[in-house]
Motif scaffolding. Structure first.
Motif, PDB file in Angstrom:
ATOM      1  N   ALA A 189      44.463   8.185  74.939  1.00  0.00           N
ATOM      2  CA  ALA A 189      43.233   8.889  75.291  1.00  0.00           C
ATOM      3  C   ALA A 189      43.265   9.472  76.700  1.00  0.00           C
ATOM      4  CB  ALA A 189      42.035   7.951  75.154  1.00  0.00           C
ATOM      5  N   TYR A 190      44.229   9.039  77.534  1.00  0.00           N
ATOM      6  CA  TYR A 190      44.307   9.574  78.890  1.00  0.00           C
ATOM      7  C   TYR A 190      44.879  10.986  78.869  1.00  0.00           C
ATOM      8  CZ  TYR A 190      42.781   5.268  80.980  1.00  0.00           C
ATOM      9  OH  TYR A 190      42.007   4.196  81.349  1.00  0.00           O
ATOM     10  N   GLY A 191      44.375  11.829  79.757  1.00  0.00           N
ATOM     11  CA  GLY A 191      44.711  13.248  79.742  1.00  0.00           C
ATOM     12  C   GLY A 191      46.194  13.535  79.777  1.00  0.00           C
ATOM     13  N   ASP A 192      46.931  12.850  80.669  1.00  0.00           N
ATOM     14  CA  ASP A 192      48.364  13.115  80.767  1.00  0.00           C
ATOM     15  C   ASP A 192      49.119  12.658  79.533  1.00  0.00           C
ATOM     16  OD1 ASP A 192      47.846  10.456  81.364  1.00  0.00           O
ATOM     17  OD2 ASP A 192      49.392  10.300  82.895  1.00  0.00           O
ATOM     18  N   GLN A 193      48.592  11.631  78.857  1.00  0.00           N
ATOM     19  CA  GLN A 193      49.255  11.127  77.656  1.00  0.00           C
ATOM     20  C   GLN A 193      48.924  11.974  76.426  1.00  0.00           C
ATOM     21  OE1 GLN A 193      51.539   8.642  77.679  1.00  0.00           O
ATOM     22  NE2 GLN A 193      51.260   8.662  79.908  1.00  0.00           N
ATOM     23  N   SER A 194      47.708  12.465  76.364  1.00  0.00           N
ATOM     24  CA  SER A 194      47.316  13.267  75.198  1.00  0.00           C
ATOM     25  C   SER A 194      48.150  14.545  75.113  1.00  0.00           C
ATOM     26  CB  SER A 194      45.827  13.605  75.252  1.00  0.00           C
ATOM     27  OG  SER A 194      45.517  14.405  76.378  1.00  0.00           O
ATOM     28  N   LEU A 254      44.548  -0.047  82.598  1.00  0.00           N
ATOM     29  CA  LEU A 254      44.592   1.414  82.707  1.00  0.00           C
ATOM     30  C   LEU A 254      43.315   1.951  83.353  1.00  0.00           C
ATOM     31  CD1 LEU A 254      46.010   2.299  79.182  1.00  0.00           C
ATOM     32  CD2 LEU A 254      47.130   2.826  81.349  1.00  0.00           C
ATOM     33  N   PRO A 255      43.396   3.006  84.135  1.00  0.00           N
ATOM     34  CA  PRO A 255      44.613   3.637  84.623  1.00  0.00           C
ATOM     35  C   PRO A 255      45.269   2.785  85.711  1.00  0.00           C
ATOM     36  CG  PRO A 255      42.715   4.672  85.640  1.00  0.00           C
ATOM     37  CD  PRO A 255      42.173   3.680  84.644  1.00  0.00           C
ATOM     38  N   PHE A 256      46.594   2.795  85.742  1.00  0.00           N
ATOM     39  CA  PHE A 256      47.325   2.027  86.744  1.00  0.00           C
ATOM     40  C   PHE A 256      47.237   2.781  88.074  1.00  0.00           C
ATOM     41  CE2 PHE A 256      50.283   1.210  82.906  1.00  0.00           C
ATOM     42  CZ  PHE A 256      49.413   0.272  82.387  1.00  0.00           C
ATOM     43  N   LYS A 259      44.419  10.719  84.343  1.00  0.00           N
ATOM     44  CA  LYS A 259      45.790  10.224  84.501  1.00  0.00           C
ATOM     45  C   LYS A 259      45.866   8.758  84.086  1.00  0.00           C
ATOM     46  CE  LYS A 259      47.075  13.145  88.477  1.00  0.00           C
ATOM     47  NZ  LYS A 259      47.563  13.090  89.883  1.00  0.00           N
ATOM     48  N   SER A 260      46.924   8.412  83.377  1.00  0.00           N
ATOM     49  CA  SER A 260      47.129   7.015  82.993  1.00  0.00           C
ATOM     50  C   SER A 260      47.610   6.179  84.170  1.00  0.00           C
ATOM     51  CB  SER A 260      48.128   6.923  81.836  1.00  0.00           C
ATOM     52  OG  SER A 260      49.350   7.545  82.196  1.00  0.00           O
ATOM     53  N   TRP A 261      48.149   6.818  85.192  1.00  0.00           N
ATOM     54  CA  TRP A 261      48.535   6.102  86.410  1.00  0.00           C
ATOM     55  C   TRP A 261      48.521   7.072  87.585  1.00  0.00           C
ATOM     56  CZ3 TRP A 261      52.744   7.165  89.556  1.00  0.00           C
ATOM     57  CH2 TRP A 261      53.724   8.038  89.026  1.00  0.00           C
ATOM     58  N   SER A 282      47.994   1.541  66.972  1.00  0.00           N
ATOM     59  CA  SER A 282      48.442   2.885  67.355  1.00  0.00           C
ATOM     60  C   SER A 282      48.146   3.215  68.817  1.00  0.00           C
ATOM     61  CB  SER A 282      47.799   3.934  66.450  1.00  0.00           C
ATOM     62  OG  SER A 282      46.383   3.887  66.567  1.00  0.00           O
ATOM     63  N   TYR A 283      47.834   2.215  69.620  1.00  0.00           N
ATOM     64  CA  TYR A 283      47.587   2.288  71.069  1.00  0.00           C
ATOM     65  C   TYR A 283      46.774   3.514  71.496  1.00  0.00           C
ATOM     66  CZ  TYR A 283      52.117   4.911  71.034  1.00  0.00           C
ATOM     67  OH  TYR A 283      53.145   5.783  70.780  1.00  0.00           O
TER      68      TYR A 283
END
Length: 504
Positions: free
Chosen positions: A254-259, A212-214, A159-161, A248-249
């Motif tokens: 790379a975080y699971g929820d963002q991918s 990250l992660p927040f 998770k990114s946060w 391209s951040y």
């Protein structure tokens, strides 16, 4: 879990040592998202009221540098530069892998210098970038064994946060809580009856959030209700921005929820609005969580009677993009990535607070601490200083503490590397009182480590008087040709020409 939110008042205590101690705070990925930066120096005009009482109070007792800039907007190069007082082209550190003592030189670091001058140096959390990039926290810099917190799995790549229910953190605390507790234990060693009583200390406390992660205790969400979170006003790349300026951040993606969102990171794309809002809220909450821990450490400093004999420095290692320009993370030369908070408290000299808009740089901190501790002058580095262990490429800030109208540098410098179409490129950026100008030049690494100004892959020029958010690149507009020529000349002349007395 007891929430650690303290508003610290500095009382009057006896001095335990004739020599000033040093408390050295580092915070990861902290842009100037603090109440004390409210106004033109705040990173975004769109934000809720920030809850940062402890850092704000420290700022009220410090030299607050409202326009401080990092030398490269990513962890290891920025930290290496600050900790050695040298710029990336001297340290030769541009990534998260290489170690400055192997590539740049056997340079004396800030904690090492204080250790060599009779201080007991202690480090905890993230000060140097960990791993091979620092040779393992640069062991030569520390007197006491280095402290890293136990990871209980809250901070991970899934998770990114995440807002963790406070009760779950009682038995498995977050890493930054453990770091604050270690700071307390270390301060106690120097107090009355402690094993290092009477010995001056250099204690470095490196907090990981809001990197990250927040991740933070759920209770901190209350400071930022959903309805207070707004989208950035400029979710698009600057008009006429060269492609090489873009990041391209990948760190966030790379975080699971963002991918799962399948974000491409391409120019003029962005994340879903609700994801942007959630990330911004989580970042703010992580900042307030960190503020509470800073407050706890300051409270313990007061408890043990050290605050009137302790120099305190506080800095974030670079800025961070929260969806402005459609960008995230750091990894650019934009104002949002290179502008970061820094403040220095010197007891007896900054007690009433000093605020300056003078242009300052992170390489200025090392000579400032040396001066503030009255350890003698730190010499300016010669052009080739790879064999010189102790010298500076910044300026002591003590003259500003003594007189804000003193003559000062009139430009600051940052840089960021790229590799595009098989070519190594370095973006060099100069920031003046009004403008930011950047040239993306062909770059040669070892052994030269230098740009080829004859091969340029992109130009940027932003007029902060009319465009503080850097939405319009004016570099190729005819009416800016003259100023571009002046700024290009200054950029090529480099940082030495901008030092006090040498400004153009």
């Amino acid at each position: 879990m007891v929430k650690l939110i303290f508003f610290v008042l500095f009382g009057i205590f006896s001095v335990t040592s004739a020599r000033k101690n040093v408390l050295f705070f580092a915070v990861d990925d902290l842009r100037p998202e603090l109440n004390c930066f409210e106004g033109s120096d705040f990173p975004s005009p769109v934000h809720p009221p920030m809850h940062t009482p402890n850092i704000d109070f420290l700022a009220s007792k410090s030299l607050l540098l409202k326009r401080a800039y990092v030398q490269q907007a990513v962890c290891s190069p920025s930290r290496t530069s600050l900790l050695t007082g040298r710029r990336p082209d001297t340290t030769h550190i541009y990534d998260l892998v290489h170690y400055f003592r192997k590539l740049g030189g056997n340079f004396t670091t800030i904690p090492e210098y204080f250790k060599l001058n009779g201080y007991v140096s202690a480090g905890m959390g993230k000060i140097f970038h960990p791993g091979s990039a620092s040779g393992g926290d640069d062991p030569i810099s520390w007197t006491l064994p280095y402290f890293h917190a136990t990871k209980y799995g809250w901070e991970n790549k899934n998770k990114s946060w995440d807002a963790i229910p406070d009760e779950k953190l009682i038995d498995k605390p977050l890493v930054d809580f453990q770091i604050a507790q270690q700071a307390d234990k270390t301060l106690k060693m120097f107090s009355e009856g402690g094993e290092h009583e009477g010995t001056p200390f250099f204690i470095a406390v490196g907090f990981h959030r809001p990197h990250l992660p927040f991740v933070f205790p759920e209770s901190f969400l209350k400071y930022y209700p959903d309805e207070s979170i707004r989208l950035p006003p400029n979710p698009y790349a600057p008009v006429n921005m060269p492609e090489v300026a873009w990041s391209s951040y990948g760190e966030l993606r790379a975080y699971g929820d963002q991918s799962k969102l399948n974000a491409s990171g391409m120019i003029n794309t962005t994340l879903p609005m609700e994801d942007v809002r959630a990330l911004r809220r989580a970042y703010y909450s992580a900042v307030s969580w960190t503020d509470s821990l800073v407050g706890y450490v300051l409270q313990q400093l007061q408890k043990y009677g050290f605050e009137n004999n302790t120099i305190i420095s506080f800095w974030g290692d670079h800025g961070w993009q929260l969806g402005e320009h459609g960008e995230w993370c750091k990894h650019t030369n934009f104002e949002l990535a290179t502008h970061a908070p820094m403040m220095i408290r010197v007891p007896g000299k900054t007690d009433n607070g000093i605020v300056t808009e003078k242009l300052t740089e992170f390489v200025d901190l090392f000579p400032t601490l040396v001066d503030a501790a009255e350890l003698g002058p730190m010499p300016l580095c010669p052009v080739n200083s790879s064999q010189i262990a102790f010298c500076r490429e910044g300026e002591s800030l003590m003259p500003l503490i003594q007189n804000l109208s003193t003559q000062w540098k009139d430009a600051v410098f940052s840089q960021y590397p790229r590799h595009q179409n098989g070519v190594d490129i370095m973006g060099y950026s100069i920031c003046t009182a009004r403008f930011r100008y950047t040239e993306w030049a062909k770059f040669t690494y070892a052994p030269e480590y230098q740009p080829d100004w004859g091969k340029i892959y992109g130009l940027e020029l932003y007029d902060h008087q009319f465009d503080p958010q850097e939405n319009m690149n004016k570099a190729l507009e005819p009416e800016f040709a003259a100023i571009r020529q002046v700024l290009s000349k200054r950029l090529h002349e480099g940082w030495r020409a901008a030092l006090p007395g040498n400004g153009l």
